[in-house]
Write an enzyme that holds these catalytic residues in place. Structure first.
Site, mmCIF file in Angstrom:
data_model
loop_
_atom_site.group_PDB
_atom_site.id
_atom_site.type_symbol
_atom_site.label_atom_id
_atom_site.label_comp_id
_atom_site.label_asym_id
_atom_site.label_seq_id
_atom_site.Cartn_x
_atom_site.Cartn_y
_atom_site.Cartn_z
ATOM 1 N N HIS A 34 39.320 10.042 11.718
ATOM 2 C CA HIS A 34 38.741 8.930 12.471
ATOM 3 C C HIS A 34 38.059 7.960 11.507
ATOM 4 O O HIS A 34 37.745 8.324 10.382
ATOM 5 C CB HIS A 34 37.632 9.419 13.421
ATOM 6 C CG HIS A 34 37.979 10.570 14.287
ATOM 7 N ND1 HIS A 34 38.141 10.444 15.648
ATOM 8 C CD2 HIS A 34 38.158 11.892 14.018
ATOM 9 C CE1 HIS A 34 38.402 11.627 16.174
ATOM 10 N NE2 HIS A 34 38.419 12.520 15.198
ATOM 11 N N TYR A 35 37.769 6.755 11.963
ATOM 12 C CA TYR A 35 36.711 5.976 11.327
ATOM 13 C C TYR A 35 35.543 5.890 12.285
ATOM 14 O O TYR A 35 35.687 6.049 13.504
ATOM 15 C CB TYR A 35 37.169 4.617 10.827
ATOM 16 C CG TYR A 35 37.622 3.553 11.809
ATOM 17 C CD1 TYR A 35 37.009 3.333 13.043
ATOM 18 C CD2 TYR A 35 38.661 2.686 11.464
ATOM 19 C CE1 TYR A 35 37.415 2.316 13.889
ATOM 20 C CE2 TYR A 35 39.069 1.669 12.311
ATOM 21 C CZ TYR A 35 38.443 1.494 13.529
ATOM 22 O OH TYR A 35 38.843 0.489 14.363
ATOM 23 N N THR A 36 34.353 5.642 11.724
ATOM 24 C CA THR A 36 33.148 5.683 12.550
ATOM 25 C C THR A 36 33.004 4.474 13.460
ATOM 26 O O THR A 36 32.457 4.584 14.557
ATOM 27 C CB THR A 36 31.897 5.799 11.666
ATOM 28 O OG1 THR A 36 31.916 4.744 10.691
ATOM 29 C CG2 THR A 36 31.859 7.153 10.962
ATOM 30 N N GLU A 99 35.179 12.313 10.451
ATOM 31 C CA GLU A 99 34.792 10.911 10.614
ATOM 32 C C GLU A 99 34.614 10.294 9.229
ATOM 33 O O GLU A 99 33.905 10.833 8.377
ATOM 34 C CB GLU A 99 33.488 10.789 11.397
ATOM 35 C CG GLU A 99 33.606 11.119 12.883
ATOM 36 C CD GLU A 99 34.121 9.940 13.707
ATOM 37 O OE1 GLU A 99 34.367 8.859 13.120
ATOM 38 O OE2 GLU A 99 34.266 10.102 14.928
ATOM 39 N N HIS A 141 43.435 9.608 14.678
ATOM 40 C CA HIS A 141 42.938 9.574 16.051
ATOM 41 C C HIS A 141 43.897 8.772 16.936
ATOM 42 O O HIS A 141 44.150 9.121 18.088
ATOM 43 C CB HIS A 141 41.537 8.968 16.076
ATOM 44 C CG HIS A 141 40.758 9.258 17.305
ATOM 45 N ND1 HIS A 141 39.569 8.636 17.587
ATOM 46 C CD2 HIS A 141 40.984 10.093 18.362
ATOM 47 C CE1 HIS A 141 39.098 9.085 18.739
ATOM 48 N NE2 HIS A 141 39.945 9.962 19.225
ATOM 49 N N ASP A 151 41.984 4.077 15.346
ATOM 50 C CA ASP A 151 41.434 4.494 14.053
ATOM 51 C C ASP A 151 42.216 5.687 13.478
ATOM 52 O O ASP A 151 42.826 6.445 14.239
ATOM 53 C CB ASP A 151 39.941 4.827 14.189
ATOM 54 C CG ASP A 151 39.644 5.918 15.199
ATOM 55 O OD1 ASP A 151 40.083 5.806 16.358
ATOM 56 O OD2 ASP A 151 38.962 6.897 14.835
#
Length: 251
Positions: A34-36, A99, A141, A151
């Protein structure tokens, strides 16, 4: 989680309260990246550890490569949300969530620093070894939640991970003019496309109708495996790249 020792020896521990047991005695067999999507790493770290957020991940990787473990790998972190892969819908119970600090598309979407990606690679290598995760089950994700999530996005350097032995990738076929499948199309060629996407793991109905869901899944596939053009149109490049991925996949 008293006595929490990190699964990844180099990780700092900051325990999130947002976790539970893996359901039906499932064990992790995939990694979801994921990215945050938040302005700062500190804000993301605080949010993932806030009981009010009801979200968490097993790991957080900051821009400088610093790794924080928040949930034990044996436990179920709350990172994937509504998602599916190969027909399984409780992705949280069968995955490790990572993340990666990046503000995301809504906040400028910068590239990922090299030292951050180096840390992600080393973290993934350890997880892959501990849980015997196959290359094609290192996923975005956006792969498990097409349309709902995008993401870590098209700037994420999947090629760097693959070069280091993490994940599954083939060289994307060149984008050229020619026949393409698009929204509204029907027939055997659409059914073949849907079948190939489903065989790889994506959640798409094999109907022979290029509907909105098919377009969304094609976009998710392109974002990961053919990011040069993300338009939801299954052109020759998309089809050939998907065919090569299926041919090289191993279970």
């Amino acid at each position: 989680m008293s006595g929490f020792l990190p699964d990844e020896p180099s990780a700092e521990v900051r325990v999130s309260p947002n976790f539970g047991p893996r359901r039906d005695s499932q064990k992790p067999d995939m990694i979801v990246l994921h990215y945050t999507g938040m302005a700062t790493g500190a804000a993301a770290e605080a949010w993932l550890c806030d009981p009010a957020s009801e979200v968490s991940s097993h790991y957080l990787v900051h821009e400088n490569g610093h790794v924080v473990q928040m949930v034990r790998e044996s436990d179920r972190a709350w990172h994937a949300g509504q998602s599916s892969w190969f027909g399984r819908t409780d992705i949280n119970s069968c995955s490790i969530g990572i993340e990666i600090v990046n503000p995301g598309h809504s906040l400028g979407y910068p590239g990922f620093p090299k030292r951050q990606i180096t840390a992600v690679i080393e973290l993934c290598k350890g997880i892959v070894t501990r849980h015997a995760i196959t290359p094609q089950r290192v996923l975005a994700h956006s792969d498990v939640a097409p349309g709902r999530k995008i993401d870590p996005g098209e700037k994420f350097p999947w090629a760097a991970l693959f070069k280091a032995g993490v994940g599954h990738l083939v060289p994307a076929a060149p984008v050229r003019r020619g026949a393409a499948l698009k929204s509204g199309d029907r027939g055997a060629d659409v059914e073949t496309l849907q079948s190939m996407l489903s065989l790889y793991g994506y959640g798409v109905e094999i109907s022979g109708i290029f509907d909105d869901r098919t377009r969304i899944v094609v976009e998710a596939f392109q974002r990961h495996f053919r990011p040069r053009r993300i338009d939801g149109i299954a052109d020759g490049s998309t089809m050939r790249t998907l065919q090569k991925l299926l041919a090289s996949a191993r279970n």
